[in-house]
Design an enzyme around this catalytic site. Structure first.
Site, PDB file in Angstrom:
ATOM      1  N   GLU A   1      55.514  65.238  58.542  1.00 54.31           N
ATOM      2  CA  GLU A   1      54.079  64.934  58.404  1.00 54.31           C
ATOM      3  C   GLU A   1      53.692  64.770  56.934  1.00 54.31           C
ATOM      4  OE1 GLU A   1      52.004  64.267  60.724  1.00 54.31           O
ATOM      5  OE2 GLU A   1      52.713  65.195  62.582  1.00 54.31           O
TER       6      GLU A   1
ATOM      7  N   HIS B   1      47.519  67.123  59.345  1.00 58.37           N
ATOM      8  CA  HIS B   1      48.637  67.777  60.024  1.00 58.37           C
ATOM      9  C   HIS B   1      49.551  68.482  59.031  1.00 58.37           C
ATOM     10  CE1 HIS B   1      48.141  64.485  63.351  1.00 58.37           C
ATOM     11  NE2 HIS B   1      47.087  65.269  63.230  1.00 58.37           N
TER      12      HIS B   1
ATOM     13  N   ASP C   1      45.833  64.712  68.477  1.00 47.79           N
ATOM     14  CA  ASP C   1      45.646  63.598  67.532  1.00 47.79           C
ATOM     15  C   ASP C   1      46.702  62.525  67.756  1.00 47.79           C
ATOM     16  OD1 ASP C   1      43.530  64.878  66.336  1.00 47.79           O
ATOM     17  OD2 ASP C   1      44.531  65.247  64.417  1.00 47.79           O
ATOM     18  N   GLU C   2      47.955  62.961  67.859  1.00 51.16           N
ATOM     19  CA  GLU C   2      49.050  62.002  68.033  1.00 51.16           C
ATOM     20  C   GLU C   2      48.872  61.205  69.322  1.00 51.16           C
ATOM     21  OE1 GLU C   2      50.496  61.710  65.440  1.00 51.16           O
ATOM     22  OE2 GLU C   2      51.404  63.507  64.603  1.00 51.16           O
TER      23      GLU C   2
ATOM     24  N   TRP D   1      38.360  68.555  63.755  1.00 54.02           N
ATOM     25  CA  TRP D   1      38.859  69.854  63.310  1.00 54.02           C
ATOM     26  C   TRP D   1      39.404  69.714  61.894  1.00 54.02           C
ATOM     27  CZ3 TRP D   1      43.910  70.231  61.771  1.00 54.02           C
ATOM     28  CH2 TRP D   1      44.816  69.269  62.235  1.00 54.02           C
TER      29      TRP D   1
ATOM     30  N   GLU E   1      45.886  61.943  60.083  1.00 51.29           N
ATOM     31  CA  GLU E   1      47.268  62.405  59.978  1.00 51.29           C
ATOM     32  C   GLU E   1      47.452  63.363  58.796  1.00 51.29           C
ATOM     33  OE1 GLU E   1      50.127  61.887  61.650  1.00 51.29           O
ATOM     34  OE2 GLU E   1      49.344  60.607  63.240  1.00 51.29           O
TER      35      GLU E   1
ATOM     36  N   THR F   1      56.167  62.211  68.166  1.00 47.54           N
ATOM     37  CA  THR F   1      55.594  63.354  67.458  1.00 47.54           C
ATOM     38  C   THR F   1      54.668  64.146  68.367  1.00 47.54           C
ATOM     39  OG1 THR F   1      53.911  61.870  66.513  1.00 47.54           O
ATOM     40  CG2 THR F   1      55.807  62.382  65.147  1.00 47.54           C
TER      41      THR F   1
ATOM     42  N   GLU G   1      54.503  57.761  67.435  1.00 50.40           N
ATOM     43  CA  GLU G   1      53.347  58.603  67.741  1.00 50.40           C
ATOM     44  C   GLU G   1      53.584  59.377  69.038  1.00 50.40           C
ATOM     45  OE1 GLU G   1      50.523  59.182  65.958  1.00 50.40           O
ATOM     46  OE2 GLU G   1      51.321  57.964  64.339  1.00 50.40           O
TER      47      GLU G   1
ATOM     48  N   HIS H   1      46.373  58.435  68.675  1.00 49.99           N
ATOM     49  CA  HIS H   1      46.982  57.403  67.834  1.00 49.99           C
ATOM     50  C   HIS H   1      47.992  56.585  68.635  1.00 49.99           C
ATOM     51  CE1 HIS H   1      46.129  60.397  64.307  1.00 49.99           C
ATOM     52  NE2 HIS H   1      45.037  59.854  64.796  1.00 49.99           N
TER      53      HIS H   1
END
Length: 335
Positions: free
Chosen positions: A82, A121, A203-204, A39, A118, A174, A171, A207
């Site tokens: 971020e 974000h 995403d976090e 995305w 990252e 967040t 991670e 990670h």
């Protein structure tokens, strides 16, 4: 060849162990999304190139108008954190050791891919907040400028294991924070922001899986060294990435932001305690056969988790009694 410094000699065993995990890193590079399928920020924002851009903006702002000031404050705080990504990337290059910046080593490929994911974000949250017209963007920009300029020390010293412990913790933290902001956005009626927060939290989560898995390998291969570093990093309260943030007016801005996050349930002392317990379980801390100082560290970590759990309700009540503060981010309104 240059002589090895005393500092490098101290962490040489860690360097060698982490380099030996190159195949494990390679196996986990699939946790990064292919760029063609990832995305991008524009997917969740009004398209200003389209003939109906004005109607898109009206719908966008109508949804954002329902967001409370408290949601705006926690969203800004998360965005500022971020946006300070360059500071975290610099500190973690101790692990990648990508001196030229284009190495094909697995660690270097992961680190660059992680930074690239990252980076979206902060870009997306910044654009979202700017388009709402509800926040003082210049004040937010000054906050980001301060945070980047003043730098960031995770208090991990020059220690490669500490970098893995720290990122495993952060991670997950967040992920929780973005997920909870998304829930509040949905409750406020802004489904677009809720979707944005879910994407970032996703995403976090990927990670988090990477760093937790790699530190898990360290715990298997060097349980004593891993346990001591885990204990040392968690001995105090782990340094949060945005703790140095200031808008140039409020020297306690991070603490005030953290109070709003605690009060709204975005990120609480209960979450902090749950993360510590999660990592203790994931890395099998309670069951590792250790002796001497490492065994003491093992016991300390388990007791710390219990102690934090017993304090959580007290901290929650204390924060609830704190007076509401003004934030320049929302034109000096209170939250």
């Amino acid at each position: 060849m240059s002589p090895i410094s005393a500092e490098d000699a101290r962490i040489l065993p860690q360097i060698e162990l982490l380099r030996s995990l190159g195949n494990v890193v390679e196996e986990n590079l699939s946790l990064l999304l292919p760029i063609e399928k990832a995305w991008q920020p524009t997917d969740y924002l009004p398209d200003l190139t389209q003939p109906d851009w004005h109607e898109q903006m009206l719908r966008f702002r109508e949804s954002a108008e329902a967001l409370t000031d408290e949601v705006l404050v926690v969203l800004v705080g998360d965005m500022v954190t971020e946006e300070a990504l360059p500071n975290y990337a610099i500190s973690l290059n101790l692990i990648a050791r990508d001196q030229e910046g284009n190495s094909d080593e697995p660690w270097a490929k992961w680190m660059r891919g992680w930074v690239a994911e990252e980076n979206r974000h902060g870009d997306l949250l910044n654009a979202f907040l700017r388009l709402t017209g509800r926040v003082d963007i210049r004040s937010i920009e000054v906050t980001v400028h301060h945070l980047l300029s003043e730098g960031f020390n995770p208090e991990a010293q020059k220690n490669l294991y500490a970098g893995l412990v720290y990122t495993s913790f952060q991670e997950r933290a967040t992920k929780i924070s973005h997920h909870n902001v998304g829930k509040l956005a949905a409750q406020n009626g802004d489904e677009n922001l809720a979707k944005i927060c879910r994407k970032i939290a996703g995403d976090e989560s990927r990670h988090e899986q990477f760093y937790t898995r790699l530190m898990g390998e360290v715990m298997k291969l060097d349980p004593e060294g891993g346990m001591l570093i885990f204990r040392d990093l968690m001995r105090g309260v782990i340094a949060m990435p945005g703790r140095n943030m200031t808008d140039g007016k409020d020297p306690d801005l991070f603490e005030h932001f953290a109070e709003v996050a605690q009060r709204t349930g975005v990120y609480t002392i209960h979450d902090y305690t749950d993360i510590l317990n999660h990592l203790i379980t994931e890395w099998g801390v309670r069951d590792l056969p250790l002796s001497g100082e490492a065994a003491d560290a093992q016991e300390c970590l388990c007791k710390q988790a219990e102690r934090l759990a017993s304090m959580a309700d007290l901290v929650t009540r204390k924060v609830a009694r704190q007076p509401r503060c003004k934030f320049s981010w929302i034109y000096d309104r209170t939250a």
